[in-house]
Design a protein around this motif. Sequence first.
Motif, mmCIF file in Angstrom:
data_model
loop_
_atom_site.group_PDB
_atom_site.id
_atom_site.type_symbol
_atom_site.label_atom_id
_atom_site.label_comp_id
_atom_site.label_asym_id
_atom_site.label_seq_id
_atom_site.Cartn_x
_atom_site.Cartn_y
_atom_site.Cartn_z
ATOM 1 N N GLN A 157 5.224 -22.265 0.463
ATOM 2 C CA GLN A 157 4.126 -23.055 1.034
ATOM 3 C C GLN A 157 3.336 -23.769 -0.062
ATOM 4 O OE1 GLN A 157 1.551 -20.907 3.697
ATOM 5 N NE2 GLN A 157 0.689 -22.785 4.529
ATOM 6 N N THR A 158 3.154 -23.129 -1.189
ATOM 7 C CA THR A 158 2.458 -23.762 -2.312
ATOM 8 C C THR A 158 3.244 -24.973 -2.811
ATOM 9 O OG1 THR A 158 1.450 -21.666 -2.967
ATOM 10 C CG2 THR A 158 1.542 -23.382 -4.636
ATOM 11 N N ALA A 159 4.548 -24.825 -2.927
ATOM 12 C CA ALA A 159 5.388 -25.947 -3.374
ATOM 13 C C ALA A 159 5.347 -27.104 -2.380
ATOM 14 C CB ALA A 159 6.821 -25.476 -3.572
ATOM 15 N N ILE A 160 5.395 -26.791 -1.106
ATOM 16 C CA ILE A 160 5.297 -27.832 -0.074
ATOM 17 C C ILE A 160 3.953 -28.534 -0.180
ATOM 18 C CG2 ILE A 160 5.088 -28.209 2.426
ATOM 19 C CD1 ILE A 160 7.239 -25.961 2.729
ATOM 20 N N GLY A 161 2.898 -27.760 -0.383
ATOM 21 C CA GLY A 161 1.559 -28.338 -0.514
ATOM 22 C C GLY A 161 1.450 -29.268 -1.711
ATOM 23 N N ASN A 171 -2.409 -26.385 2.176
ATOM 24 C CA ASN A 171 -1.191 -25.590 2.102
ATOM 25 C C ASN A 171 -1.062 -24.859 0.771
ATOM 26 O OD1 ASN A 171 0.019 -25.840 4.655
ATOM 27 N ND2 ASN A 171 0.740 -27.894 4.166
ATOM 28 N N GLN A 172 -1.534 -25.470 -0.296
ATOM 29 C CA GLN A 172 -1.494 -24.802 -1.598
ATOM 30 C C GLN A 172 -2.384 -23.566 -1.594
ATOM 31 O OE1 GLN A 172 -1.681 -27.357 -5.188
ATOM 32 N NE2 GLN A 172 -1.502 -29.054 -3.732
ATOM 33 N N VAL A 173 -3.577 -23.687 -1.029
ATOM 34 C CA VAL A 173 -4.492 -22.547 -0.967
ATOM 35 C C VAL A 173 -3.909 -21.450 -0.088
ATOM 36 C CG1 VAL A 173 -6.764 -21.787 -0.147
ATOM 37 C CG2 VAL A 173 -6.562 -23.890 -1.464
ATOM 38 N N ALA A 174 -3.399 -21.830 1.086
ATOM 39 C CA ALA A 174 -2.810 -20.843 1.992
ATOM 40 C C ALA A 174 -1.608 -20.159 1.345
ATOM 41 C CB ALA A 174 -2.406 -21.510 3.300
ATOM 42 N N GLY A 175 -0.791 -20.927 0.649
ATOM 43 C CA GLY A 175 0.366 -20.350 -0.024
ATOM 44 C C GLY A 175 -0.027 -19.388 -1.128
ATOM 45 N N THR A 176 -1.022 -19.766 -1.891
ATOM 46 C CA THR A 176 -1.505 -18.893 -2.962
ATOM 47 C C THR A 176 -2.042 -17.582 -2.396
ATOM 48 O OG1 THR A 176 -2.016 -20.775 -4.374
ATOM 49 C CG2 THR A 176 -3.154 -18.702 -4.881
ATOM 50 N N LEU A 177 -2.797 -17.677 -1.306
ATOM 51 C CA LEU A 177 -3.336 -16.466 -0.682
ATOM 52 C C LEU A 177 -2.225 -15.567 -0.150
ATOM 53 C CD1 LEU A 177 -6.420 -17.901 1.223
ATOM 54 C CD2 LEU A 177 -6.429 -16.477 -0.826
ATOM 55 N N GLN A 178 -1.215 -16.154 0.471
ATOM 56 C CA GLN A 178 -0.113 -15.357 0.993
ATOM 57 C C GLN A 178 0.666 -14.692 -0.147
ATOM 58 O OE1 GLN A 178 2.488 -17.329 3.745
ATOM 59 N NE2 GLN A 178 3.438 -15.426 4.369
ATOM 60 N N ALA A 179 0.875 -15.418 -1.233
ATOM 61 C CA ALA A 179 1.568 -14.837 -2.384
ATOM 62 C C ALA A 179 0.753 -13.690 -2.984
ATOM 63 C CB ALA A 179 1.841 -15.906 -3.437
ATOM 64 N N LYS A 180 -0.569 -13.853 -3.041
ATOM 65 C CA LYS A 180 -1.437 -12.784 -3.567
ATOM 66 C C LYS A 180 -1.386 -11.563 -2.657
ATOM 67 C CE LYS A 180 -3.109 -14.840 -7.198
ATOM 68 N NZ LYS A 180 -2.745 -14.403 -8.524
#
Length: 69
Positions: free
Chosen positions: A12-16, A38-47
């Motif tokens: 999701q971060t890459a897509i963002g 999407n970058q923020v959401a992806g970072t949160l999911q990865a964390k």
Amino acid sequence: MINKDQVAGATQTAIGKTQESTGKILHDKALQAKGLKNQVAGTLQAKKGDAVEALDAARKAVKSAAGHP
């Protein structure tokens, strides 16, 4: 070991990042904003995935120290 939240978050971060870059090229502020979201959401999911992995490792360490397999 990598878990599904880490993979999904990185994706999701890459897509963002792609959306943000495309938005900049096209001068599309809405696409840029969507990309940042999407970058923020992806970072949160990865964390979240990182935290789950750390908790699992801690649980295994405690079991091992207690003499359980």
